[in-house]
Design an enzyme around this catalytic site. Structure first.
Site, PDB file in Angstrom:
ATOM      1  N   ARG A 116       1.482   1.592  -6.062  1.00 36.27           N
ATOM      2  CA  ARG A 116       1.354   0.629  -5.011  1.00 36.27           C
ATOM      3  C   ARG A 116       0.193  -0.081  -4.591  1.00 36.27           C
ATOM      4  NH1 ARG A 116       6.555   1.549  -1.968  1.00 36.27           N
ATOM      5  NH2 ARG A 116       5.706   0.147  -0.106  1.00 36.27           N
ATOM      6  N   ASN A 135       0.828  -0.033   5.814  1.00 35.12           N
ATOM      7  CA  ASN A 135       1.638  -1.188   4.579  1.00 35.12           C
ATOM      8  C   ASN A 135       1.877  -2.339   5.450  1.00 35.12           C
ATOM      9  OD1 ASN A 135       2.380  -2.152   2.542  1.00 35.12           O
ATOM     10  ND2 ASN A 135       4.263  -0.913   2.426  1.00 35.12           N
ATOM     11  N   GLY A 136       1.529  -3.431   4.658  1.00 34.75           N
ATOM     12  CA  GLY A 136       2.266  -4.852   5.384  1.00 34.75           C
ATOM     13  C   GLY A 136       0.894  -5.600   5.869  1.00 34.75           C
ATOM     14  N   GLU A 193      -1.554 -10.771 -17.296  1.00 30.60           N
ATOM     15  CA  GLU A 193      -1.512  -9.575 -16.275  1.00 30.60           C
ATOM     16  C   GLU A 193      -2.116  -8.578 -16.857  1.00 30.60           C
ATOM     17  OE1 GLU A 193       2.670  -8.058 -16.297  1.00 30.60           O
ATOM     18  OE2 GLU A 193       2.315  -7.106 -14.188  1.00 30.60           O
ATOM     19  N   TRP A 203      -3.791  -1.797  -1.370  1.00 27.81           N
ATOM     20  CA  TRP A 203      -3.903  -3.020  -2.020  1.00 27.81           C
ATOM     21  C   TRP A 203      -4.303  -3.914  -0.975  1.00 27.81           C
ATOM     22  CZ3 TRP A 203      -1.428  -7.794  -2.040  1.00 27.81           C
ATOM     23  CH2 TRP A 203      -1.557  -8.624  -3.023  1.00 27.81           C
ATOM     24  N   CYS A 244       0.734  -1.135  -0.018  1.00 27.17           N
ATOM     25  CA  CYS A 244       0.029  -0.284  -0.004  1.00 27.17           C
ATOM     26  C   CYS A 244       0.936   1.158   0.012  1.00 27.17           C
ATOM     27  CB  CYS A 244      -0.816  -0.022   1.007  1.00 27.17           C
ATOM     28  SG  CYS A 244      -1.815  -1.364   1.259  1.00 27.17           S
ATOM     29  N   LYS A 246       2.297  -2.238  -8.570  1.00 30.26           N
ATOM     30  CA  LYS A 246       3.739  -2.087  -8.928  1.00 30.26           C
ATOM     31  C   LYS A 246       4.766  -2.801  -8.053  1.00 30.26           C
ATOM     32  CE  LYS A 246       6.629  -0.704 -12.001  1.00 30.26           C
ATOM     33  NZ  LYS A 246       6.596  -1.800 -13.065  1.00 30.26           N
ATOM     34  N   HIS A 251       4.745 -33.721 -23.493  1.00 29.66           N
ATOM     35  CA  HIS A 251       4.749 -34.439 -22.204  1.00 29.66           C
ATOM     36  C   HIS A 251       3.551 -33.743 -21.364  1.00 29.66           C
ATOM     37  CE1 HIS A 251       8.561 -35.866 -23.054  1.00 29.66           C
ATOM     38  NE2 HIS A 251       8.909 -34.908 -23.311  1.00 29.66           N
ATOM     39  N   GLU A 260       7.629 -14.943 -20.000  1.00 26.98           N
ATOM     40  CA  GLU A 260       7.365 -13.750 -19.947  1.00 26.98           C
ATOM     41  C   GLU A 260       6.281 -13.128 -20.646  1.00 26.98           C
ATOM     42  OE1 GLU A 260       8.128 -11.591 -17.777  1.00 26.98           O
ATOM     43  OE2 GLU A 260       7.872  -9.575 -18.873  1.00 26.98           O
ATOM     44  N   LYS A 264       3.009 -11.312 -19.347  1.00 22.39           N
ATOM     45  CA  LYS A 264       2.439  -9.891 -19.818  1.00 22.39           C
ATOM     46  C   LYS A 264       0.967 -10.235 -20.311  1.00 22.39           C
ATOM     47  CE  LYS A 264       4.836  -7.591 -18.336  1.00 22.39           C
ATOM     48  NZ  LYS A 264       6.133  -8.010 -17.912  1.00 22.39           N
TER      49      LYS A 264
HETATM   50  C1  AGP Z   1       5.883  -7.753 -14.295  1.00 19.33           C
HETATM   51  O1  AGP Z   1       5.105  -7.320 -15.287  1.00 19.33           O
HETATM   52  C2  AGP Z   1       5.150  -7.563 -12.559  1.00 19.33           C
HETATM   53  N1  AGP Z   1       4.289  -6.665 -12.633  1.00 19.33           N
HETATM   54  C3  AGP Z   1       5.865  -8.359 -11.658  1.00 19.33           C
HETATM   55  O2  AGP Z   1       6.040  -9.787 -12.191  1.00 19.33           O
HETATM   56  C4  AGP Z   1       7.149  -7.763 -10.938  1.00 19.33           C
HETATM   57  O3  AGP Z   1       8.137  -7.969 -12.225  1.00 19.33           O
HETATM   58  C5  AGP Z   1       7.329  -8.602  -9.925  1.00 19.33           C
HETATM   59  O4  AGP Z   1       6.491  -8.199  -8.936  1.00 19.33           O
HETATM   60  C6  AGP Z   1       8.712  -8.129  -9.353  1.00 19.33           C
HETATM   61  O5  AGP Z   1       8.847  -6.782  -9.094  1.00 19.33           O
HETATM   62  P1  AGP Z   1      10.471  -5.955  -8.892  1.00 19.33           P
HETATM   63  O6  AGP Z   1      11.127  -6.174 -10.002  1.00 19.33           O
HETATM   64  O7  AGP Z   1      10.083  -4.658  -8.497  1.00 19.33           O
HETATM   65  O8  AGP Z   1      10.973  -6.755  -7.500  1.00 19.33           O
END
Ligand code: AGP
Length: 605
Positions: A27, A98-99, A485, A74, A2, A600, A501, A478, A482
């Site tokens: 955040r 936060n936490g 996400e 969040w 958060c 983020k 497999h 990746e 993407k």
């Molecule tokens: C990537 O698109 C994501 N939002 C997520 O996987 C991100 O890379 C991950 O949370 C790690 O974050 P960081 O690089 O800030 O440690």
């Protein structure tokens, strides 16, 4: 994960708190709230959704006050709702958090027995009532420390006390918190990014620290109620702006500036005249390294997965990759001759930070590859290699991925050269090829129009698959990350050789399957796997740098990307996949910069 902001000033603070909350939305953005002192009372306003909603509430029903705290949430404990939004206030105390408080249920039972009535489903409200309860019998610092001792878990807190109405109070354990110093006002923030527009003078709190902010003074205390002194740092000036410019969203800006990201990063590390890589004061002699362990989460982990192939190709050292949330709980054998490398855009990811902390406790050598050089991970590691990508705001990581891979690649060739595993001429050749990368990325970005057409084809799909071999396998992972996400479409990445497999059973008529097939040693094998997909009705999107070699009228789309040095193909292959996810999400009207359920900076476990 958060966002927290607090301001102690002698002028109205509401509008500055709102502006800072907007910066902190990366955040968390499922609810927002603010508390200020007004006319002797704590005035709390909160809402579900974005800070814009909070602004509308404040427009209709303004808050005043020169002391205040704000929060973007969040959700962890309790659904995103107005009641669960922070701050959580009693008559006496208002808290933003936060936490996670792991023992909140037990504390709640005790407090309920004492007559405290809980309104929310959050773990935070126990902090409010513990503070309220201790305040009856103890002074301020004792009240805070007694409360903190009751809490298990990690947290950063911003607190207002009605009894001390000129103070903003902060405390941390496990989650980052910073104090900023301004002219006639002082700030509390869950990271320095939120404070950067107001000040570049920062103090980071350590675990167990408490801070008391008035408009003209900041005092720090430790967990033993003793006053302590803390260092004030001057933050680096940020050349890059965190503005969207003419782009529709941050993500499209961040994708489109990846050639510049690469150029800046290469400039920082590669000495153009000597054709050498600058790497001074590395924490361990490269020749002494027996094993390199690369650790990260999400996209950062994928950059480690790509780097495993590079290190294995160039050096004889043993290479291991690990997901931070697994590494931190395993019974790992720590060895003095191992180098532990932590990769993180934000430098604040809780699992990565905890894994690094474990390494520090075991006294092994650590290095971090981060975008935010003032971050907790950067500060804790023995050595920092910044990626120099500038602020990445879109939740989906794009330019930071390119930056992370670049630094890892640079490190792989430098370490191998020092260890004499890469000969001088090959090393120089690699550097020369690397210098061509920004231009190749720029050319790759020109595929946007074609990708837009391909994206339309994904609208009817129930899911998608991504396949590649060698360096293209982590890029397939990746690409799938993407897409899921951003567009909420089920997507999986696989090593193409693994299809038989099990995953081949998923192929059905019309399923989009993205095949990554650069002209490398795996090329023919990947193309055979592609034929197996076509034979089962899969709708193939072939991405290659040598499409002429492949003749199959059953390939639905064939996208040709620029040729590069074989080891550099991950940089090129990643770009169409980022664009694909972007355009599918855009066609589905998804929130590009702030996908649902995500944030983020993942500062909780
Ligand atoms: C990537 O698109 C994501 N939002 C997520 O996987 C991100 O890379 C991950 O949370 C790690 O974050 P960081 O690089 O800030 O440690």
């Amino acid at each position: 994960m958060c966002g927290i902001i607090g301001i102690a000033s002698n002028k109205p603070v509401v509008s500055n708190i709102i502006q800072s909350l907007k910066k902190l939305e990366y955040r968390g953005y499922d609810s927002a709230g603010i508390a200020t002192f007004a006319n002797g009372f704590i005035d709390e306003k909160k809402c579900t959704g974005r800070v814009d909603n909070l602004e509308k509430i404040l427009f209709k029903n303004p808050s005043s006050g020169s002391i205040g705290i704000g929060h973007v949430r969040w959700a962890t404990h309790g659904i995103p709702s107005q009641i669960n939004a922070h701050p959580h206030s009693s008559e006496e105390v208002s808290v933003v958090h936060n936490g996670i408080i792991e023992n909140s249920n037990e504390i709640k039972k005790d407090l309920e027995k004492k007559g405290y009535k809980f309104k929310s489903q959050t773990d935070t409200e126990v902090i409010t009532f513990l503070l309220t309860d201790f305040l009856k019998d103890f002074d301020l610092i004792n009240t805070i420390n007694k409360t903190l001792k009751k809490l298990n878990g990690s947290f950063a807190l911003g607190i207002l006390f009605k009894k001390f109405n000129n103070l903003v109070v902060g405390a941390r354990r496990g989650s980052p918190l910073a104090v900023g110093y301004g002219p006639e006002e002082n700030y509390l923030g869950s990271d320095s990014y939120a404070l950067k527009s107001m000040t570049n003078k920062i103090t980071y709190l350590d675990d167990g620290d408490i801070c008391l902010l008035t408009n003209n003074k900041v005092d720090f205390y430790n967990s033993k109620n003793k006053k302590i002194n803390k260092e004030i740092l001057t933050l680096s000036s940020e050349k890059h702006t965190a503005e969207k410019g003419h782009y529709k969203d941050f993500m499209s800006k961040e994708i489109n500036e990846q050639n510049v990201t690469a150029k800046t990063c290469i400039k920082e590390y590669v000495d153009q005249i000597r054709r050498d890589i600058n790497l001074y004061n590395f924490p361990i002699k490269p020749k002494e390294i027996e094993k390199i362990v690369l650790i990260g989460c999400g996209t950062a982990f994928h950059s480690c997965a790509v780097a495993k192939y590079w290190f294995e190709e160039f050096t004889n050292a043993e290479i291991e990759i690990d997901i931070a949330s697994e590494f931190r709980y395993r019974k790992v054998q720590f060895k003095k001759k191992n180098l532990y490398i932590f990769v993180s855009q934000s430098g604040e990811t809780a699992d990565t930070l905890a894994a690094l902390d474990l390494c520090k406790k075991n006294k092994v050598k650590t290095c971090s590859i981060v975008n935010v050089v003032e971050s907790s991970i950067a500060r804790l590691s023995d050595f920092v290699l910044p990626i120099h990508a500038g602020p990445e705001i879109g939740v989906a990581s794009t330019k930071a991925f390119i930056g992370q891979m670049l630094v890892l690649y640079i490190l792989a060739i430098k370490i191998s050269e020092v260890r004499k595993e890469l000969s001088g001429p090959v090393y120089v050749k690699k550097i020369n090829e690397l210098k061509k990368l920004p231009e190749l990325i720029k050319k790759t970005l020109l595929c946007q129009d074609k990708i837009q057409v391909i994206a339309k084809d994904f609208l009817q799909a129930r899911g998608a698959m991504f396949m590649g071999r060698g360096l293209s396998f982590p890029i397939a992972l990746e690409g799938a990350l993407k897409l899921k996400e951003l567009s909420y479409l089920h997507a999986e990445g696989y090593p193409a050789g693994e299809m038989k497999h099990g995953p081949l059973a998923l192929i059905e008529e019309g399923l989009p399957v993205v095949i990554l097939a650069p002209k490398d040693k795996y090329f023919e094998k990947t193309i055979s796997n592609m034929q197996e997909v076509i034979a089962r009705g899969g709708k193939v999107i072939l991405i290659s740098n040598d499409n002429n070699t492949v003749t199959s009228e059953n390939v639905r789309f064939s996208l040709e990307v620029p040729k590069s040095d074989e080891q550099l193909t991950p940089f090129i292959m990643a770009i169409p996949l980022q664009l694909l996810a972007y355009h599918v999400a855009s066609l589905k009207n998804c929130n590009i910069d702030k996908p649902r359920n995500l944030a983020k900076s993942v500062t909780v476990e």
